[in-house]
Design an enzyme around this catalytic site. Sequence first.
Site, PDB file in Angstrom:
ATOM      1  N   GLN A   1     -48.300 -54.562-106.953  1.00 38.82           N
ATOM      2  CA  GLN A   1     -47.867 -53.491-106.052  1.00 38.82           C
ATOM      3  C   GLN A   1     -46.342 -53.303-106.142  1.00 38.82           C
ATOM      4  O   GLN A   1     -45.583 -54.262-105.997  1.00 38.82           O
ATOM      5  CB  GLN A   1     -48.282 -53.862-104.610  1.00 38.82           C
ATOM      6  CG  GLN A   1     -47.969 -52.814-103.568  1.00 38.82           C
ATOM      7  CD  GLN A   1     -48.796 -51.539-103.716  1.00 38.82           C
ATOM      8  OE1 GLN A   1     -49.973 -51.578-104.063  1.00 38.82           O
ATOM      9  NE2 GLN A   1     -48.171 -50.401-103.480  1.00 38.82           N
TER      10      GLN A   1
ATOM     11  N   LYS B   1     -56.774 -50.702-100.638  1.00 39.51           N
ATOM     12  CA  LYS B   1     -57.327 -50.974-101.964  1.00 39.51           C
ATOM     13  C   LYS B   1     -58.414 -52.046-101.857  1.00 39.51           C
ATOM     14  O   LYS B   1     -59.486 -51.914-102.444  1.00 39.51           O
ATOM     15  CB  LYS B   1     -56.211 -51.421-102.928  1.00 39.51           C
ATOM     16  CG  LYS B   1     -55.372 -50.259-103.407  1.00 39.51           C
ATOM     17  CD  LYS B   1     -54.098 -50.667-104.114  1.00 39.51           C
ATOM     18  CE  LYS B   1     -53.232 -49.430-104.368  1.00 39.51           C
ATOM     19  NZ  LYS B   1     -51.901 -49.727-104.871  1.00 39.51           N
TER      20      LYS B   1
ATOM     21  N   ASP C   1     -53.419 -49.937-113.468  1.00 42.36           N
ATOM     22  CA  ASP C   1     -52.451 -49.001-112.899  1.00 42.36           C
ATOM     23  C   ASP C   1     -51.938 -48.035-113.969  1.00 42.36           C
ATOM     24  O   ASP C   1     -51.289 -47.037-113.654  1.00 42.36           O
ATOM     25  CB  ASP C   1     -51.250 -49.779-112.310  1.00 42.36           C
ATOM     26  CG  ASP C   1     -51.143 -49.621-110.798  1.00 42.36           C
ATOM     27  OD1 ASP C   1     -51.810 -48.727-110.252  1.00 42.36           O
ATOM     28  OD2 ASP C   1     -50.397 -50.395-110.187  1.00 42.36           O
TER      29      ASP C   1
END
Length: 298
Positions: free
Chosen positions: A97, A53, A120
Amino acid sequence: MAIIIDGKLIAAQVKEEIAAEVLKMKEQGLRAPALAVVMVGNEGASATYVASKVKSCQQVGFESIDLHFPEDISEETLLQTIQDLNNNPGVDGFIVQLPLPSHINEDKVIAAVNPDKDVDGFHPSNVGKMALNIPAFVSATPAGIMELIARYKIETDGKEIVVLGRSNIVGTPISILLSRKAYPGNGTVTLCHSRTKNLKEVCSRADILIVAIGKPEFVTADMVKPGATVIDVGIHRIPSTETKSGFRIIGDVQFESVSQVAGYITPVPGGVGLMTIVSLLQNTLKAAKEKRKEGPTA
Ligand code: NAP
């Protein structure tokens, strides 16, 4: 032999498009979009995802902020970090995460993220808006699948679409997206899970089969209608004597046999996985643009 849906190619195209937009923003004297990634602990797969990422952010000219905390961070400290990111005007979007260590309540963490920075797309507010077809951040993997379907101009209108797996991050959102009144969408969607009866028969009805079941090579050729589009979301690392690294990546679909009957298929690796990161970048760009609309200081 099926046409390969080339996630690598599409991901590269989308990244180029994002990079061009970032360049334009910079030329206008605007700050580049900034994405923060919060990681807790040192879990191998998560560390790999976070590294890619960060690398992708750099490739498109974003600013990336990498916040790494030890496994034993308290829930309170993590929630405070999220508040700080919510309040930081230099951060357009951020992700935490997952999975998190068991002493931290993931739902509480997801709910603490400002929905306007929730790139997200996991916050209940974004999930609810997505279900109602109101503009929102759509979570990265389903958004990536939608992008692949759109760029390959796969017909979805009135099609039988079967989704295998009902996770909050893949199966459930993609089933909602593909049944909305839009393109890609307007499908007749069946969402399957571990209690589904006659799974093989249900799968073999599908014009489009989306597989996110988390079981290596679960879907075999006899479960697939000839000519169907097969999207494989699964990612599994299995030992291999044929690679230098000692492992190879396979999906939830038995590629060798299914690619003989399908019309279109995503490979693993090189399919959906690469699109997930690209969708995160698209969401961050969108967050940054929304913020710039708020005024010159944003
Ligand atoms: P998950 O949380 O692993 O859940 C699996 C789903 O499959 C559940 O809904 C489960 O049903 C269902 N299932 C399991 N065994 C089944 C069976 N024998 N018959 C029918 N249904 C069954 O799902 P996920 O998080 O979406 O992950 C799925 C796969 O995608 C994994 O391999 C994961 O690594 C991969 N993944 C890839 C990406 C990417 O970027 N490419 C992103 C996310 C996930 P129940 O609900 O009834 O338990």
